[in-house]
Design a protein around this motif. Sequence first.
Motif, PDB file in Angstrom:
ATOM      1  N   LYS A  63       0.836  -1.200   0.000  1.00  0.00           N
ATOM      2  CA  LYS A  63       0.000   0.000   0.000  1.00  0.00           C
ATOM      3  C   LYS A  63       0.872   1.253   0.000  1.00  0.00           C
ATOM      4  N   VAL A  64       0.308   2.329  -0.544  1.00  0.00           N
ATOM      5  CA  VAL A  64       0.991   3.621  -0.610  1.00  0.00           C
ATOM      6  C   VAL A  64       0.070   4.677  -0.005  1.00  0.00           C
ATOM      7  N   ALA A  65       0.644   5.551   0.822  1.00  0.00           N
ATOM      8  CA  ALA A  65      -0.105   6.670   1.410  1.00  0.00           C
ATOM      9  C   ALA A  65       0.091   7.884   0.506  1.00  0.00           C
ATOM     10  N   LEU A  66      -0.906   8.193  -0.295  1.00  0.00           N
ATOM     11  CA  LEU A  66      -0.774   9.279  -1.271  1.00  0.00           C
ATOM     12  C   LEU A  66      -0.694  10.658  -0.620  1.00  0.00           C
ATOM     13  N   LEU A  67      -1.438  10.869   0.455  1.00  0.00           N
ATOM     14  CA  LEU A  67      -1.424  12.183   1.110  1.00  0.00           C
ATOM     15  C   LEU A  67      -0.076  12.512   1.732  1.00  0.00           C
ATOM     16  N   SER A  68       0.707  11.495   2.046  1.00  0.00           N
ATOM     17  CA  SER A  68       2.016  11.752   2.660  1.00  0.00           C
ATOM     18  C   SER A  68       2.948  12.491   1.708  1.00  0.00           C
ATOM     19  N   LEU A  69       2.728  12.342   0.399  1.00  0.00           N
ATOM     20  CA  LEU A  69       3.555  13.065  -0.569  1.00  0.00           C
ATOM     21  C   LEU A  69       3.430  14.575  -0.397  1.00  0.00           C
ATOM     22  N   ALA A  70       2.241  15.037   0.023  1.00  0.00           N
ATOM     23  CA  ALA A  70       2.013  16.470   0.225  1.00  0.00           C
ATOM     24  C   ALA A  70       2.768  17.001   1.441  1.00  0.00           C
ATOM     25  N   SER A  71       3.192  16.108   2.334  1.00  0.00           N
ATOM     26  CA  SER A  71       3.926  16.551   3.521  1.00  0.00           C
ATOM     27  C   SER A  71       5.422  16.280   3.398  1.00  0.00           C
ATOM     28  N   GLY A  72       5.874  15.945   2.195  1.00  0.00           N
ATOM     29  CA  GLY A  72       7.300  15.749   1.986  1.00  0.00           C
ATOM     30  C   GLY A  72       7.799  14.354   2.312  1.00  0.00           C
ATOM     31  N   THR A  73       6.910  13.359   2.330  1.00  0.00           N
ATOM     32  CA  THR A  73       7.283  11.996   2.694  1.00  0.00           C
ATOM     33  C   THR A  73       6.668  11.000   1.720  1.00  0.00           C
TER      34      THR A  73
ATOM     35  N   THR B 299       6.019  -0.390   7.534  1.00  0.00           N
ATOM     36  CA  THR B 299       5.955   0.808   6.701  1.00  0.00           C
ATOM     37  C   THR B 299       7.324   1.472   6.688  1.00  0.00           C
ATOM     38  N   VAL B 300       7.784   1.790   5.487  1.00  0.00           N
ATOM     39  CA  VAL B 300       9.055   2.496   5.297  1.00  0.00           C
ATOM     40  C   VAL B 300       8.728   3.870   4.722  1.00  0.00           C
ATOM     41  N   CYS B 301       9.283   4.909   5.333  1.00  0.00           N
ATOM     42  CA  CYS B 301       9.029   6.284   4.897  1.00  0.00           C
ATOM     43  C   CYS B 301      10.357   6.938   4.517  1.00  0.00           C
ATOM     44  N   VAL B 302      10.384   7.563   3.363  1.00  0.00           N
ATOM     45  CA  VAL B 302      11.545   8.348   2.947  1.00  0.00           C
ATOM     46  C   VAL B 302      11.148   9.814   3.091  1.00  0.00           C
TER      47      VAL B 302
ATOM     48  N   SER C 116      11.946  24.194   4.383  1.00  0.00           N
ATOM     49  CA  SER C 116      12.340  23.338   5.501  1.00  0.00           C
ATOM     50  C   SER C 116      13.254  22.195   5.064  1.00  0.00           C
ATOM     51  N   LYS C 117      13.154  21.747   3.826  1.00  0.00           N
ATOM     52  CA  LYS C 117      14.011  20.704   3.250  1.00  0.00           C
ATOM     53  C   LYS C 117      14.243  19.535   4.213  1.00  0.00           C
ATOM     54  N   PRO C 118      13.167  18.815   4.595  1.00  0.00           N
ATOM     55  CA  PRO C 118      13.352  17.687   5.514  1.00  0.00           C
ATOM     56  C   PRO C 118      14.072  16.528   4.819  1.00  0.00           C
ATOM     57  N   ARG C 119      14.925  15.833   5.564  1.00  0.00           N
ATOM     58  CA  ARG C 119      15.652  14.669   5.059  1.00  0.00           C
ATOM     59  C   ARG C 119      15.749  13.642   6.171  1.00  0.00           C
ATOM     60  N   GLY C 120      15.444  12.375   5.842  1.00  0.00           N
ATOM     61  CA  GLY C 120      15.568  11.320   6.845  1.00  0.00           C
ATOM     62  C   GLY C 120      14.710  10.120   6.513  1.00  0.00           C
ATOM     63  N   THR C 121      14.473   9.294   7.522  1.00  0.00           N
ATOM     64  CA  THR C 121      13.648   8.093   7.353  1.00  0.00           C
ATOM     65  C   THR C 121      12.709   7.939   8.539  1.00  0.00           C
ATOM     66  N   ALA C 122      11.676   7.164   8.317  1.00  0.00           N
ATOM     67  CA  ALA C 122      10.752   6.800   9.386  1.00  0.00           C
ATOM     68  C   ALA C 122      10.331   5.353   9.158  1.00  0.00           C
TER      69      ALA C 122
ATOM     70  N   TYR D 225      15.734  19.068   9.493  1.00  0.00           N
ATOM     71  CA  TYR D 225      15.014  20.066   8.701  1.00  0.00           C
ATOM     72  C   TYR D 225      15.526  21.462   9.035  1.00  0.00           C
ATOM     73  N   ASN D 226      15.277  22.397   8.131  1.00  0.00           N
ATOM     74  CA  ASN D 226      15.645  23.798   8.347  1.00  0.00           C
ATOM     75  C   ASN D 226      14.513  24.483   9.107  1.00  0.00           C
ATOM     76  N   HIS D 227      14.826  25.045  10.256  1.00  0.00           N
ATOM     77  CA  HIS D 227      13.836  25.799  11.020  1.00  0.00           C
ATOM     78  C   HIS D 227      13.753  27.209  10.444  1.00  0.00           C
ATOM     79  N   THR D 228      12.681  27.929  10.772  1.00  0.00           N
ATOM     80  CA  THR D 228      12.470  29.273  10.218  1.00  0.00           C
ATOM     81  C   THR D 228      13.579  30.248  10.593  1.00  0.00           C
ATOM     82  N   ASP D 229      14.284  29.995  11.707  1.00  0.00           N
ATOM     83  CA  ASP D 229      15.377  30.887  12.100  1.00  0.00           C
ATOM     84  C   ASP D 229      16.690  30.553  11.383  1.00  0.00           C
ATOM     85  N   GLY D 230      16.649  29.607  10.411  1.00  0.00           N
ATOM     86  CA  GLY D 230      17.828  29.265   9.628  1.00  0.00           C
ATOM     87  C   GLY D 230      18.650  28.117  10.192  1.00  0.00           C
ATOM     88  N   GLU D 231      18.320  27.662  11.370  1.00  0.00           N
ATOM     89  CA  GLU D 231      19.055  26.584  12.018  1.00  0.00           C
ATOM     90  C   GLU D 231      18.611  25.219  11.471  1.00  0.00           C
TER      91      GLU D 231
END
Length: 191
Positions: free
Chosen positions: A35-45, A63-66, A77-83, A118-124
């Motif tokens: 199965k694939v979670a289509l809505l997760s694509l909208a949240s960057g996953t 479940t494997v999440c990229v 925010s450019k999130p990167r990682g796994t879940a 991820y990049n926080h709004t303060d640049g960190e």
Amino acid sequence: MMKAYLKNIILVFLLLPSVLFAQMEQPKMRKNEIKVALLSLASGTSKVTYERLVYDYQSIELTVCVIGCGFDKLKDSKPRGTAWRVAYKFITPNEENANNQMCGLYCKPEFCYSSYSYNHTDGERLKVDYCALMFVIGYDLVKSWFVFDIYGGFGYAFGNKSKSNYHHGFVCIDQETPLALTAGFRIGVAF
């Protein structure tokens, strides 16, 4: 001798259709789903789930999440990682799903783990490791090979402090409250 031979041929032709139709009436038991979670694509996953029936009306789910493989709704925010999510599913038996034991109402305990930056709004650039123990209720509809799975649940979340409530698989109420929520739907194939 010729009469006996002819009699046997006629008998085979008369019985053959009933044997063939009897075998066709029994649907194939499908024990796997992807199965694939289509809505997760909208949240960057991107989330892909594999489910396997292990006992009658019980299955295990992985479940494997990229994280970062989707659309970044926050743009910068450019999130990167796994879940990862692992669950053991208990499916309620009924007459409707007697031939397909993966179909029906279910409940499952689930362990979720997210590790991302991820990049926080303060640049960190922030690194987050978060876990959740969830109790999830849902319904898995299986029609022939098509699967539609809808679910929702809650649980206890823990991990390092972050400035975000969304952990790419579950949402925390706020940074101080350990209550986690999850909901969504998935589509896929049964085989």
